[in-house]
Write an enzyme that holds these catalytic residues in place. Structure first.
Site, short mmCIF file in Angstrom:
data_model
loop_
_atom_site.label_atom_id
_atom_site.label_comp_id
_atom_site.label_asym_id
_atom_site.label_seq_id
_atom_site.Cartn_x
_atom_site.Cartn_y
_atom_site.Cartn_z
N TYR A 76 -54.52 21.31 -15.48
CA TYR A 76 -54.25 22.06 -16.76
C TYR A 76 -55.26 21.98 -17.95
CZ TYR A 76 -49.70 23.10 -15.02
OH TYR A 76 -48.44 23.49 -14.15
N1 LIG Z 1 -46.20 24.57 -10.50
C1 LIG Z 1 -47.04 25.47 -10.76
O1 LIG Z 1 -47.63 26.09 -9.87
C2 LIG Z 1 -46.64 26.26 -12.16
C3 LIG Z 1 -47.09 27.25 -12.15
C4 LIG Z 1 -46.82 28.02 -13.60
C5 LIG Z 1 -46.39 27.37 -14.61
N2 LIG Z 1 -45.85 26.04 -14.09
C6 LIG Z 1 -45.38 25.32 -15.52
O2 LIG Z 1 -44.32 25.88 -16.10
C7 LIG Z 1 -44.59 26.24 -17.60
C8 LIG Z 1 -44.13 27.45 -17.67
O3 LIG Z 1 -44.57 28.69 -17.07
P1 LIG Z 1 -45.26 29.84 -17.54
O4 LIG Z 1 -46.03 29.59 -18.71
O5 LIG Z 1 -45.44 30.59 -16.50
O6 LIG Z 1 -43.97 30.65 -18.18
P2 LIG Z 1 -42.73 31.28 -19.20
O7 LIG Z 1 -42.40 29.76 -19.67
O8 LIG Z 1 -41.91 32.10 -18.68
O9 LIG Z 1 -43.63 31.83 -20.33
C9 LIG Z 1 -44.29 31.14 -21.50
C10 LIG Z 1 -44.93 32.07 -22.44
O10 LIG Z 1 -43.71 32.84 -22.92
C11 LIG Z 1 -43.91 33.11 -24.10
N3 LIG Z 1 -42.78 32.53 -24.89
C12 LIG Z 1 -42.39 31.32 -25.00
N4 LIG Z 1 -41.40 31.11 -25.69
C13 LIG Z 1 -41.10 32.26 -26.45
C14 LIG Z 1 -40.42 32.86 -27.56
N5 LIG Z 1 -39.60 32.02 -28.33
N6 LIG Z 1 -40.80 33.96 -28.06
C15 LIG Z 1 -41.70 34.66 -27.58
N7 LIG Z 1 -42.40 34.42 -26.63
C16 LIG Z 1 -42.05 33.32 -26.20
C17 LIG Z 1 -45.17 32.59 -24.59
O11 LIG Z 1 -46.10 33.47 -24.71
P3 LIG Z 1 -47.58 33.10 -25.63
O12 LIG Z 1 -48.25 32.09 -25.28
O13 LIG Z 1 -48.26 34.52 -25.21
O14 LIG Z 1 -47.00 33.37 -27.17
C18 LIG Z 1 -45.30 31.32 -23.60
O15 LIG Z 1 -46.89 30.83 -23.26
C19 LIG Z 1 -46.13 26.16 -17.50
O16 LIG Z 1 -46.27 25.58 -18.61
C20 LIG Z 1 -46.36 24.73 -16.28
O17 LIG Z 1 -45.96 23.71 -16.96
C21 LIG Z 1 -46.03 25.39 -13.07
#
Ligand SMILES: NC(=O)c1ccc[n+]([C@@H]2O[C@H](COP(=O)([O-])OP(=O)(O)OC[C@H]3O[C@@H](n4cnc5c(N)ncnc54)[C@H](OP(=O)(O)O)[C@@H]3O)[C@@H](O)[C@H]2O)c1
Length: 333
Positions: free
Chosen positions: A82
């Site tokens: 990351y």
């Molecule tokens: N193991 C793996 O292969 C893998 C893959 C993907 C993710 N992950 C982990 O999972 C975590 C989360 O996954 P993700 O970022 O893909 O998905 P997520 O949590 O579904 O989406 C995160 C995004 O949603 C938006 N968001 C979050 N809270 C919000 C709110 N209160 N109001 C409006 N928009 C909001 C933000 O977008 P904006 O930033 O555009 O505002 C944020 O960046 C990652 O940070 C990582 O640690 C792991």
């Protein structure tokens, strides 16, 4: 997924090892782990896609981590890939400055799928610990399997690191049932306690057999992308057309031709949330919780931390969660 080998950073003095048993975090709660390791918080902050790592993005990320800690979030999910190591470094810096060095934090990081040979696993962890400024992490995950590298050597290296106390517990990510079965045969003393997979109301079919396997074998599912990149917080639901921006964000989540249908279901979920008097995100997060999964949410602004923690604090009734489940499946009855 593209792996960038993190730049080697100058070592920081390790702050301290995290204690074996963390005090409970009332705002979030914990689940016991099958191997007796430190209890795992039920909700976490993911530190992956936090902008382009400009100084402004980094300042915002610091504020997000600080606010999350302040509101009771203890599980922080990062990875060596990351931000090419920046995510781990920022997390280490903020926790270092938090009250007494945040000894109750639950720090999880991942070894890249490009570093799964035994010597690489050890070198990756040492580098991660340096960036985090800690002597150990609570959970160390294999980010994704690499079919070219025998799992036996990777797991042997992880077991040795656990015996040395550098790793509290061993987990995996993006593992299929077949991968999990293979891994469990290769381990001698330790167990796989976590499998981190994409899992949300709209991304479930492919995760279901994995979920069943994990539940049967006492493996906690960490659900990534729990809010479908904000869609399950109510984003992108205005307007009739599908904006380009939405198509880009969701391209890797859904087949593009599924998007109009997904948006329609998300609007129906929003209506359900309104009539139940709860935030849409409460439904998304507690639906996962009811499946036995622990959501790890990406948050890029402190206000998002406030809003998501407020959503977590409200548990919709089982009836509302059942209806949400049916709507997300496309059951219109
Ligand atoms: N193991 C793996 O292969 C893998 C893959 C993907 C993710 N992950 C982990 O999972 C975590 C989360 O996954 P993700 O970022 O893909 O998905 P997520 O949590 O579904 O989406 C995160 C995004 O949603 C938006 N968001 C979050 N809270 C919000 C709110 N209160 N109001 C409006 N928009 C909001 C933000 O977008 P904006 O930033 O555009 O505002 C944020 O960046 C990652 O940070 C990582 O640690 C792991």
């Amino acid at each position: 997924m593209t792996a960038k080998t993190p730049r080697r950073a100058p070592p920081r003095k390790p702050r301290r090892a995290t204690p074996a048993a963390a005090p409970p975090t009332p705002a979030v709660g914990t689940v016991p782990m099958g191997d007796g390791s430190k209890p795992h918080p039920r909700l976490g902050l993911g530190l992956w896609a936090l902008g382009r790592w400009t100084p402004e993005d980094e300042a915002r990320t610091r504020a997000v981590i600080g606010r999350a800690y302040e509101l009771g979030v203890r599980w922080f999910d990062t990875a060596e890939v990351y931000g090419g190591g920046r995510s781990e470094r920022l997390l280490g810096e903020v926790l270092d400055r938090a009250a007494a060095g945040a000894p109750d934090a639950y720090v999880a990081t991942k070894v890249s799928w490009e570093h799964l040979r035994p010597a690489q696993v050890r070198a990756s962890l040492i580098d991660s610990l340096e960036r985090l400024g800690r002597r150990s992490v609570d959970l160390y995950l294999i980010h994704a399997p690499d079919p070219r590298v025998p799992l036996s050597g990777t797991l042997e290296a992880l077991e040795a690191l656990r015996t040395e106390g550098k790793v509290g517990a061993i987990g995996v990510s993006n593992f299929s049932v077949e991968d999990l079965e293979h891994a469990s045969k290769e381990l001698s003393a330790a167990r796989i306690v976590v499998n981190q997979v994409r899992y949300n109301l709209f991304a479930r079919e492919e995760a279901d057999p994995v979920r069943d396997y994990c539940r049967a074998h006492g493996i906690l599912i960490e659900a990534y992308t729990p809010l479908a990149r904000g869609l399950l917080h109510g984003r992108y639901l205005e307007g009739k057309g599908v904006p380009k921006e939405v198509q880009q964000v969701t391209r890797r989540l859904f087949e593009p031709d599924r998007l109009p249908e997904i948006l329609e279901r998300a609007r129906a979920l929003r209506e359900l949330a309104r009539s139940a008097g709860v935030p849409l995100a409460s439904i998304a997060l507690h639906w996962l919780e009811r499946q036995g999964a622990a959501p790890v949410i990406g948050m890029s602004r402190p206000e998002q931390v406030d809003s998501n923690l407020a959503a977590w604090a409200v548990r919709p009734t089982d009836d509302v969660l059942d209806r949400a489940d049916a709507i997300a499946r496309g059951d219109r009855a």
